[in-house]
Design a protein around this motif. Structure first.
Motif, PDB file in Angstrom:
ATOM      1  N   GLU A 186       0.830  -1.204   0.000  1.00 52.47           N
ATOM      2  CA  GLU A 186       0.000   0.000   0.000  1.00 52.47           C
ATOM      3  C   GLU A 186       0.864   1.253   0.000  1.00 52.47           C
ATOM      4  OE1 GLU A 186      -3.901   1.958   2.093  1.00 52.47           O
ATOM      5  OE2 GLU A 186      -3.041   0.165   2.997  1.00 52.47           O
ATOM      6  N   ALA A 187       1.915   1.277   0.796  1.00 54.64           N
ATOM      7  CA  ALA A 187       2.807   2.435   0.830  1.00 54.64           C
ATOM      8  C   ALA A 187       3.461   2.645  -0.531  1.00 54.64           C
ATOM      9  CB  ALA A 187       3.874   2.250   1.905  1.00 54.64           C
ATOM     10  N   SER A 238       2.603   5.911  -2.909  1.00 49.16           N
ATOM     11  CA  SER A 238       3.674   6.815  -3.335  1.00 49.16           C
ATOM     12  C   SER A 238       3.637   6.989  -4.858  1.00 49.16           C
ATOM     13  CB  SER A 238       5.039   6.326  -2.865  1.00 49.16           C
ATOM     14  OG  SER A 238       5.383   5.120  -3.495  1.00 49.16           O
ATOM     15  N   MET A 239       3.246   5.949  -5.600  1.00 47.52           N
ATOM     16  CA  MET A 239       3.098   6.060  -7.053  1.00 47.52           C
ATOM     17  C   MET A 239       1.909   6.941  -7.421  1.00 47.52           C
ATOM     18  SD  MET A 239       3.636   2.263  -8.539  1.00 47.52           S
ATOM     19  CE  MET A 239       4.475   1.085  -7.535  1.00 47.52           C
ATOM     20  N   LEU A 273       2.284   4.064   8.314  1.00 48.19           N
ATOM     21  CA  LEU A 273       1.899   4.877   7.175  1.00 48.19           C
ATOM     22  C   LEU A 273       1.228   6.129   7.726  1.00 48.19           C
ATOM     23  CD1 LEU A 273       1.580   1.746   6.129  1.00 48.19           C
ATOM     24  CD2 LEU A 273       0.509   2.866   4.216  1.00 48.19           C
ATOM     25  N   VAL A 274       1.781   7.291   7.441  1.00 46.37           N
ATOM     26  CA  VAL A 274       1.186   8.552   7.861  1.00 46.37           C
ATOM     27  C   VAL A 274       0.448   9.090   6.643  1.00 46.37           C
ATOM     28  CG1 VAL A 274       1.594  10.846   8.790  1.00 46.37           C
ATOM     29  CG2 VAL A 274       3.086   8.945   9.463  1.00 46.37           C
ATOM     30  N   ASP A 280      -7.454   2.176   0.910  1.00 43.34           N
ATOM     31  CA  ASP A 280      -7.038   0.790   1.082  1.00 43.34           C
ATOM     32  C   ASP A 280      -6.534   0.177  -0.219  1.00 43.34           C
ATOM     33  OD1 ASP A 280      -6.430  -1.687   2.044  1.00 43.34           O
ATOM     34  OD2 ASP A 280      -8.471  -2.236   2.606  1.00 43.34           O
ATOM     35  N   PHE A 281      -5.319   0.540  -0.567  1.00 40.24           N
ATOM     36  CA  PHE A 281      -4.681   0.001  -1.762  1.00 40.24           C
ATOM     37  C   PHE A 281      -3.773  -1.180  -1.430  1.00 40.24           C
ATOM     38  CE2 PHE A 281      -6.136   4.001  -3.358  1.00 40.24           C
ATOM     39  CZ  PHE A 281      -6.352   3.779  -4.705  1.00 40.24           C
ATOM     40  N   GLY A 282      -4.067  -1.882  -0.333  1.00 39.02           N
ATOM     41  CA  GLY A 282      -3.244  -3.018   0.090  1.00 39.02           C
ATOM     42  C   GLY A 282      -3.228  -4.156  -0.903  1.00 39.02           C
ATOM     43  N   PHE A 283      -4.297  -4.317  -1.682  1.00 45.20           N
ATOM     44  CA  PHE A 283      -4.353  -5.364  -2.705  1.00 45.20           C
ATOM     45  C   PHE A 283      -4.151  -4.789  -4.098  1.00 45.20           C
ATOM     46  CE2 PHE A 283      -7.202  -7.391   0.555  1.00 45.20           C
ATOM     47  CZ  PHE A 283      -6.273  -8.328   0.943  1.00 45.20           C
ATOM     48  N   GLY A 284      -3.715  -3.542  -4.156  1.00 43.14           N
ATOM     49  CA  GLY A 284      -3.501  -2.889  -5.440  1.00 43.14           C
ATOM     50  C   GLY A 284      -2.453  -3.615  -6.261  1.00 43.14           C
ATOM     51  N   TYR A 285      -2.486  -3.350  -7.562  1.00 46.01           N
ATOM     52  CA  TYR A 285      -1.626  -4.073  -8.495  1.00 46.01           C
ATOM     53  C   TYR A 285      -1.124  -3.097  -9.549  1.00 46.01           C
ATOM     54  CZ  TYR A 285      -0.351  -7.736 -11.861  1.00 46.01           C
ATOM     55  OH  TYR A 285       0.306  -8.555 -12.731  1.00 46.01           O
TER      56      TYR A 285
END
Length: 153
Positions: free
Chosen positions: A19-20, A24-25, A47-48, A118-123
């Motif tokens: 996610e971090a 950042s992207m 993560l802030v 919540d981009f924890g499962f992002g790709y």
């Protein structure tokens, strides 16, 4: 804060790092949370991020007898689609769009009406974004359910 992995089976740590990296992207992408800092502290990944009011699922659960008008639903749907288009233009697939991940910003602005979190499962995908209608094959995270989009049979 997410506790760092202590075994190879700990997926929360991997999700926080991913996610971090993705946030950042997405720096400057409208409708996504701003990531201000990412660091390790003691045994945690921190993560802030931008302060958000809350998510739509909690809003609907806390007010079960109040319904949103069709105009309001269409308004938010339009902004969600606009946000997804912006995220895709950065070469990112969210892969976990649901009411719990659609949030209201703390400060409203004329351009951003909601925030997709919540981009924890992002790709991250690589593609020729000039080709309209191009379909991307994304490997499923879990075993596919027969008869769904991810069913390979």
């Amino acid at each position: 804060m997410v506790k760092r992995a202590t075994s190879k089976f700990d997926k929360d740590d991997e999700s926080a790092v991913g996610e971090a990296r993705i946030l950042s992207m997405l720096s400057g992408c409208p409708g996504t949370p701003n990531l201000y800092e990412y660091f390790n502290w003691r045994k945690h990944n921190v993560l802030v991020m931008e302060l958000l009011r809350g998510d739509f699922l909690s809003l609907l659960e806390h007010h079960p007898h109040q319904k949103l008008s069709r105009k309001t639903v269409l308004h938010f749907a339009f902004h969600l689609i606009h946000t997804l288009e912006a995220v895709h233009s950065f070469g990112i697939l969210h892969r976990d769009v649901k009411l719990a991940n659609v949030m209201l910003p703390f400060k409203q602005s004329p351009t951003v009406k909601l925030v997709l979190g919540d981009f924890g499962f992002g790709y991250k995908f690589e593609s020729n974004l000039k080709r309209k209608g191009m379909r991307l094959r994304v490997p499923p995270r879990v075993n596919p359910i027969p008869g769904t989009f991810f069913d390979e049979s």
